[in-house]
Design an enzyme around this catalytic site. Structure first.
Site, PDB file in Angstrom:
ATOM      1  N   PRO A 126       0.917  -1.298  -0.242  1.00  0.00           N
ATOM      2  CA  PRO A 126      -0.120   0.032  -0.165  1.00  0.00           C
ATOM      3  C   PRO A 126       0.948   1.317   0.025  1.00  0.00           C
ATOM      4  O   PRO A 126       1.884   1.238   0.886  1.00  0.00           O
ATOM      5  CB  PRO A 126      -1.018  -0.045   1.348  1.00  0.00           C
ATOM      6  CG  PRO A 126      -0.307  -1.497   1.886  1.00  0.00           C
ATOM      7  CD  PRO A 126       0.805  -2.084   1.077  1.00  0.00           C
ATOM      8  N   GLU A 127       0.631   2.316  -0.779  1.00  0.00           N
ATOM      9  CA  GLU A 127       1.328   3.546  -0.907  1.00  0.00           C
ATOM     10  C   GLU A 127       0.365   4.681  -0.185  1.00  0.00           C
ATOM     11  O   GLU A 127      -0.776   4.187   0.021  1.00  0.00           O
ATOM     12  CB  GLU A 127       1.589   3.802  -2.334  1.00  0.00           C
ATOM     13  CG  GLU A 127       2.548   2.866  -3.200  1.00  0.00           C
ATOM     14  CD  GLU A 127       3.942   2.758  -2.757  1.00  0.00           C
ATOM     15  OE1 GLU A 127       4.263   3.880  -1.905  1.00  0.00           O
ATOM     16  OE2 GLU A 127       4.748   1.995  -2.967  1.00  0.00           O
TER      17      GLU A 127
END
Ligand SMILES: [Zn+2]
Length: 271
Positions: free
Chosen positions: A2-3
């Site tokens: 996840p960014e």
């Protein structure tokens, strides 16, 4: 992984279902994530969740007595489920609220983290070493140009360095440099103020675009079988090494920088 945009969308997805709700129970099924979960998290039972914030890739759940930090690591997902939803493998942490909603963290690789800041104090310095948020006004051309001055680091590595700016992960560094027309291998200190200004604007634009595309997944955060936290995006260069540039049709070049994949167009991007 996840960014920043996924974490921001996660915050938006979970908030309406848990804010202003009282914690009915804290359930830890596995204490050893990237770091051990501190026992103090059990003390938030009975407290009301005041708000959910995000700093870098940390979700911050703010209670009266302190702040609970959640990081999704490499493979974590978080969602809000009803109290009837069965626990599955890797559901390591639950915050159950009196309205029947449960905030549930699933993390197969266990690189995520659940941390506690007593009285909101950053006792382990987790947050203090972080640079500015990319979407804040503090991240601007004057700041980045001054920060880059004299730096002989390639611009892509420079952008991915947390003390410089948080949340510009590999995907977004590749995409922003393509849109700004800057070669990822250019030395940070060699880039003109004019091009740094363009770069700052493109970083903000790619992150905002990802967040708005992710907005279509908000409902997934409350579906027990959903896969929240990861969303498909239209990308210009990332993952497209060897394919034609969408602008000029030149074959995109793929290299490694600090062990991360870099893809760029040798015609559209200049030193
Ligand atoms: Zn091109």
């Amino acid at each position: 992984m996840p960014e920043l945009p996924e974490v921001e969308v996660c915050k938006l997805g979970i908030s309406p279902h848990i804010i202003n709700q009282k914690v009915d129970d804290v359930i830890v099924r596995f204490w050893q994530l990237r770091w051990p979960i501190p026992k103090e998290v059990l003390t938030i039972k009975g407290e009301v969740l005041q708000r959910v914030e995000r700093r870098s890739k940390y979700l911050m759940l703010v209670f009266e007595s302190g702040t609970l930090l959640i990081h999704l690591g490499m493979s974590g997902t978080i969602r809000v489920v009803n109290d009837g939803v069965a626990v599955v493998k890797h559901d390591h942490f639950d915050l159950a609220f009196t309205n029947g909603n449960i905030l549930r963290l699933n993390d197969p690789r266990r690189f995520g983290a659940v941390l506690w800041l007593p009285e909101h104090k950053d006792i382990d310095g987790v947050l203090s070493k972080l640079g500015p948020e990319p979407l804040s006004e503090a991240f601007n051309a004057d700041y980045l140009f001054a920060c880059a001055k004299g730096r002989k680091t390639p611009i892509k590595n420079f952008l991915m360095s947390n003390p410089v700016v948080v949340g510009v992960g590999n995907i977004y560094a590749n995409e922003a440099l393509f849109l700004a027309g800057i070669l990822p291998t250019s030395l940070a200190g060699s880039i003109s103020k004019r091009r740094i200004t363009i770069l700052v604007d493109t970083i903000k634009a790619v992150l905002e675009s990802a967040i708005s595309q992710g907005g279509t997944t908000l409902k997934d955060f409350t579906q027990a079988d959903g896969k929240p936290g990861y969303f498909a995006q239209s990308l210009n260069v990332y993952g497209r090494g060897g394919e034609p540039c969408l602008v000029c049709e030149t074959e995109l070049t793929e290299i490694r920088q600090s062990n991360r994949t870099t893809v760029y167009c040798k015609k559209c991007q200049k030193k």
